[in-house]
Design an enzyme around this catalytic site. Sequence first.
Site, PDB file in Angstrom:
ATOM      1  N   HIS A 171      19.869  -6.212  58.189  1.00 15.12           N
ATOM      2  CA  HIS A 171      20.212  -4.920  57.602  1.00 15.12           C
ATOM      3  C   HIS A 171      19.128  -4.415  56.657  1.00 15.12           C
ATOM      4  O   HIS A 171      19.113  -3.250  56.303  1.00 15.12           O
ATOM      5  CB  HIS A 171      21.577  -4.959  56.910  1.00 15.12           C
ATOM      6  CG  HIS A 171      21.571  -5.650  55.583  1.00 15.12           C
ATOM      7  ND1 HIS A 171      22.709  -5.860  54.865  1.00 15.12           N
ATOM      8  CD2 HIS A 171      20.591  -6.186  54.828  1.00 15.12           C
ATOM      9  CE1 HIS A 171      22.425  -6.471  53.736  1.00 15.12           C
ATOM     10  NE2 HIS A 171      21.140  -6.688  53.702  1.00 15.12           N
ATOM     11  N   PHE A 181       8.781 -14.964  58.410  1.00 13.45           N
ATOM     12  CA  PHE A 181       9.193 -14.955  59.817  1.00 13.45           C
ATOM     13  C   PHE A 181       8.017 -15.067  60.772  1.00 13.45           C
ATOM     14  O   PHE A 181       8.181 -15.511  61.900  1.00 13.45           O
ATOM     15  CB  PHE A 181       9.993 -13.690  60.122  1.00 13.45           C
ATOM     16  CG  PHE A 181      11.318 -13.672  59.435  1.00 13.45           C
ATOM     17  CD1 PHE A 181      12.313 -14.560  59.808  1.00 13.45           C
ATOM     18  CD2 PHE A 181      11.568 -12.786  58.416  1.00 13.45           C
ATOM     19  CE1 PHE A 181      13.539 -14.566  59.171  1.00 13.45           C
ATOM     20  CE2 PHE A 181      12.792 -12.782  57.772  1.00 13.45           C
ATOM     21  CZ  PHE A 181      13.777 -13.669  58.156  1.00 13.45           C
ATOM     22  N   ARG A 190      22.244 -11.827  56.378  1.00 13.31           N
ATOM     23  CA  ARG A 190      21.965 -10.561  55.709  1.00 13.31           C
ATOM     24  C   ARG A 190      20.474 -10.261  55.664  1.00 13.31           C
ATOM     25  O   ARG A 190      19.940  -9.851  54.649  1.00 13.31           O
ATOM     26  CB  ARG A 190      22.576 -10.557  54.312  1.00 13.31           C
ATOM     27  CG  ARG A 190      24.081 -10.671  54.368  1.00 13.31           C
ATOM     28  CD  ARG A 190      24.699 -10.605  52.988  1.00 13.31           C
ATOM     29  NE  ARG A 190      25.952 -11.314  53.032  1.00 13.31           N
ATOM     30  CZ  ARG A 190      26.273 -12.305  52.222  1.00 13.31           C
ATOM     31  NH1 ARG A 190      25.452 -12.684  51.286  1.00 13.31           N
ATOM     32  NH2 ARG A 190      27.432 -12.894  52.328  1.00 13.31           N
TER      33      ARG A 190
END
Length: 148
Positions: A54, A37, A51
Amino acid sequence: MLRERPQAAAAARSLLAGALPNGAGHGDRVERRAGGFADVPPGGDVHLLSRVLHGGEDGRCREILRHLSAAMPPHADLPAVERLLPDDGSPSLATARDLHVRCTVGGRERTAGYYPRLFADAGPELVGREPLPLDARVRPERRARRTR
């Protein structure tokens, strides 16, 4: 472009090429890059998180969202697919998943009402919410259009 951890990018190569059962046969249409990222290339019309949020505590989630938001042009969308904990405490698959991610990776599932706070200072803004199977929701986010 598919940007994913090295092992997931390699698996996607086989799946997209149709080499695996139920493969899509679209390997030539998708550029695959290993990465994280922190090094999201600028541009792109859609940045899909499925997902991901989380799996982290709030600070890490905001860091991810800031990196994505900085790379997104004003028209880009950021659909985020996550299971939502029910606001009323009713039975849900998300409750069991919450326990699992808390014990294994230190993350947690969140309620629908919690996500706007998580996204608030990171850039993207909520533009809708669509239900998915197994208590998941897609939360279409869009880069905030800030006026100066």
